[in-house]
Design a protein around this motif. Sequence first.
Motif, PDB file in Angstrom:
ATOM      1  N   ARG A 114       0.777  -1.216   0.144  1.00  0.00           N
ATOM      2  CA  ARG A 114      -0.011  -0.076  -0.252  1.00  0.00           C
ATOM      3  C   ARG A 114       0.920   1.213  -0.045  1.00  0.00           C
ATOM      4  N   ALA A 115       0.281   2.413  -0.432  1.00  0.00           N
ATOM      5  CA  ALA A 115       0.861   3.628  -0.609  1.00  0.00           C
ATOM      6  C   ALA A 115      -0.307   4.378   0.316  1.00  0.00           C
ATOM      7  N   ALA A 116      -0.364   4.919   1.531  1.00  0.00           N
ATOM      8  CA  ALA A 116      -1.344   5.465   2.236  1.00  0.00           C
ATOM      9  C   ALA A 116      -2.315   4.340   2.347  1.00  0.00           C
ATOM     10  N   ASP A 117      -3.632   4.568   1.936  1.00  0.00           N
ATOM     11  CA  ASP A 117      -4.599   3.429   2.184  1.00  0.00           C
ATOM     12  C   ASP A 117      -5.011   3.109   0.696  1.00  0.00           C
ATOM     13  N   ARG A 118      -4.216   2.976   0.020  1.00  0.00           N
ATOM     14  CA  ARG A 118      -4.536   2.630  -1.675  1.00  0.00           C
ATOM     15  C   ARG A 118      -3.314   1.440  -1.839  1.00  0.00           C
ATOM     16  N   ILE A 119      -3.831   0.593  -2.560  1.00  0.00           N
ATOM     17  CA  ILE A 119      -2.979  -0.639  -3.151  1.00  0.00           C
ATOM     18  C   ILE A 119      -2.300  -0.293  -4.347  1.00  0.00           C
ATOM     19  N   VAL A 120      -1.080  -0.717  -4.585  1.00  0.00           N
ATOM     20  CA  VAL A 120       0.149  -0.236  -5.122  1.00  0.00           C
ATOM     21  C   VAL A 120       0.511  -1.752  -5.820  1.00  0.00           C
ATOM     22  N   GLY A 121       0.544  -2.797  -4.990  1.00  0.00           N
ATOM     23  CA  GLY A 121       0.844  -4.106  -5.436  1.00  0.00           C
ATOM     24  C   GLY A 121       0.309  -5.154  -4.563  1.00  0.00           C
ATOM     25  N   VAL A 122       0.536  -6.342  -4.913  1.00  0.00           N
ATOM     26  CA  VAL A 122       0.192  -7.775  -4.632  1.00  0.00           C
ATOM     27  C   VAL A 122       1.378  -8.601  -4.277  1.00  0.00           C
ATOM     28  N   TYR A 123       1.428  -9.566  -3.162  1.00  0.00           N
ATOM     29  CA  TYR A 123       2.262 -10.395  -3.128  1.00  0.00           C
ATOM     30  C   TYR A 123       1.737 -11.741  -2.554  1.00  0.00           C
ATOM     31  N   SER A 124       2.279 -12.993  -2.599  1.00  0.00           N
ATOM     32  CA  SER A 124       1.675 -14.263  -2.357  1.00  0.00           C
ATOM     33  C   SER A 124       1.893 -14.365  -0.786  1.00  0.00           C
ATOM     34  N   GLN A 125       1.062 -14.810   0.094  1.00  0.00           N
ATOM     35  CA  GLN A 125       1.062 -15.135   1.396  1.00  0.00           C
ATOM     36  C   GLN A 125       1.984 -16.196   1.762  1.00  0.00           C
ATOM     37  N   SER A 126       2.525 -16.978   0.827  1.00  0.00           N
ATOM     38  CA  SER A 126       3.146 -18.316   1.164  1.00  0.00           C
ATOM     39  C   SER A 126       4.687 -18.010   1.499  1.00  0.00           C
ATOM     40  N   ASP A 127       5.036 -18.862   2.474  1.00  0.00           N
ATOM     41  CA  ASP A 127       6.447 -18.955   3.042  1.00  0.00           C
ATOM     42  C   ASP A 127       7.320 -19.803   2.418  1.00  0.00           C
ATOM     43  N   LYS A 128       6.725 -20.566   1.564  1.00  0.00           N
ATOM     44  CA  LYS A 128       7.603 -21.515   0.714  1.00  0.00           C
ATOM     45  C   LYS A 128       8.682 -21.003   0.042  1.00  0.00           C
ATOM     46  N   LEU A 129       9.766 -21.874   0.058  1.00  0.00           N
ATOM     47  CA  LEU A 129      10.865 -21.492  -0.904  1.00  0.00           C
ATOM     48  C   LEU A 129      10.561 -21.594  -2.476  1.00  0.00           C
ATOM     49  N   PRO A 130      10.772 -20.609  -3.152  1.00  0.00           N
ATOM     50  CA  PRO A 130      10.492 -20.912  -4.670  1.00  0.00           C
ATOM     51  C   PRO A 130      11.530 -21.825  -5.342  1.00  0.00           C
ATOM     52  N   ILE A 131      10.976 -22.740  -6.096  1.00  0.00           N
ATOM     53  CA  ILE A 131      11.950 -23.388  -6.835  1.00  0.00           C
ATOM     54  C   ILE A 131      12.901 -22.293  -8.006  1.00  0.00           C
ATOM     55  N   LYS A 132      12.256 -21.437  -8.529  1.00  0.00           N
ATOM     56  CA  LYS A 132      12.806 -20.753  -9.513  1.00  0.00           C
ATOM     57  C   LYS A 132      13.615 -19.778  -8.744  1.00  0.00           C
ATOM     58  N   GLN A 133      15.070 -19.465  -8.831  1.00  0.00           N
ATOM     59  CA  GLN A 133      15.666 -18.686  -8.269  1.00  0.00           C
ATOM     60  C   GLN A 133      16.285 -17.672  -9.105  1.00  0.00           C
ATOM     61  N   ALA A 134      16.263 -17.821 -10.401  1.00  0.00           N
ATOM     62  CA  ALA A 134      16.984 -16.813 -11.380  1.00  0.00           C
ATOM     63  C   ALA A 134      16.245 -17.070 -12.796  1.00  0.00           C
ATOM     64  N   GLY A 135      16.783 -16.099 -13.762  1.00  0.00           N
ATOM     65  CA  GLY A 135      16.326 -16.373 -14.954  1.00  0.00           C
ATOM     66  C   GLY A 135      15.031 -15.578 -15.253  1.00  0.00           C
ATOM     67  N   PHE A 136      14.573 -14.711 -14.440  1.00  0.00           N
ATOM     68  CA  PHE A 136      13.486 -13.798 -14.398  1.00  0.00           C
ATOM     69  C   PHE A 136      13.691 -12.807 -15.497  1.00  0.00           C
ATOM     70  N   SER A 137      12.513 -12.496 -16.011  1.00  0.00           N
ATOM     71  CA  SER A 137      12.323 -11.019 -17.067  1.00  0.00           C
ATOM     72  C   SER A 137      12.706 -10.036 -16.398  1.00  0.00           C
ATOM     73  N   ALA A 138      13.388  -8.997 -17.179  1.00  0.00           N
ATOM     74  CA  ALA A 138      14.047  -7.596 -16.653  1.00  0.00           C
ATOM     75  C   ALA A 138      13.064  -7.004 -15.498  1.00  0.00           C
ATOM     76  N   ARG A 139      11.652  -7.011 -15.678  1.00  0.00           N
ATOM     77  CA  ARG A 139      10.867  -6.474 -15.035  1.00  0.00           C
ATOM     78  C   ARG A 139      10.594  -7.116 -13.537  1.00  0.00           C
ATOM     79  N   GLU A 140      11.192  -8.576 -13.528  1.00  0.00           N
ATOM     80  CA  GLU A 140      11.049  -9.151 -12.273  1.00  0.00           C
ATOM     81  C   GLU A 140      12.475  -9.741 -11.805  1.00  0.00           C
TER      82      GLU A 140
END
Length: 185
Positions: A114-140
């Motif tokens: 959030r920025a103030a009371d507005r939504i700027v983005g989302v994220y997963s609530q999972s605490d699991k370790l991701p399998i993918k660790q590299a090779g993401f797009s430039a945006r990610e």
Amino acid sequence: MARARNGSRFANRGVVLLALLMALVLGGIALMAGSQVESVARQRAREQELLFVGDQYRKAIMRYYVGAPPGTRRTLPAKLEDLLDDDRYPIPVHHLRRLYPDPITGSTDWGLLRAADRIVGVYSQSDKLPIKQAGFSAREQQFNGAMTYRDWVFAATIRGVTPVPDPKAPGQPGPAPNPPFDPTR
């Protein structure tokens, strides 16, 4: 002589029974290995879906912000449902077709940035370790080396907006190696 024949017949039965038992054990091991490979493949597919869904939320938030009606101030959505029916117009605009569930947790309960009371983005609530660790797009690129899916933050980049994790959320994303926002942009 009859006795010698009978003894060898029992010995043959024992060898056949042992061979059958070994075949069952080997088959079980092969099934376990196959199910483990299938589990990893399913997890990778969920990761790909998370990248897609997260990007859909990021794009919808940007469309909501940029798509303010003429003569009105640009603003971010107050809740995710605002992306479904943007009632700032006489005929509601749909920036998102539906509220996608988090592919990792299966829940529609996303972590909100959030920025103030507005939504700027989302994220997963999972605490699991991701399998993918590299090779993401430039945006990610900030996802490289993430310790949990919670660190995969899908946020709109808006000049002058400094996002913070939702204080009401049970878990917060960890520090990203590269912040998803550049206030100078």
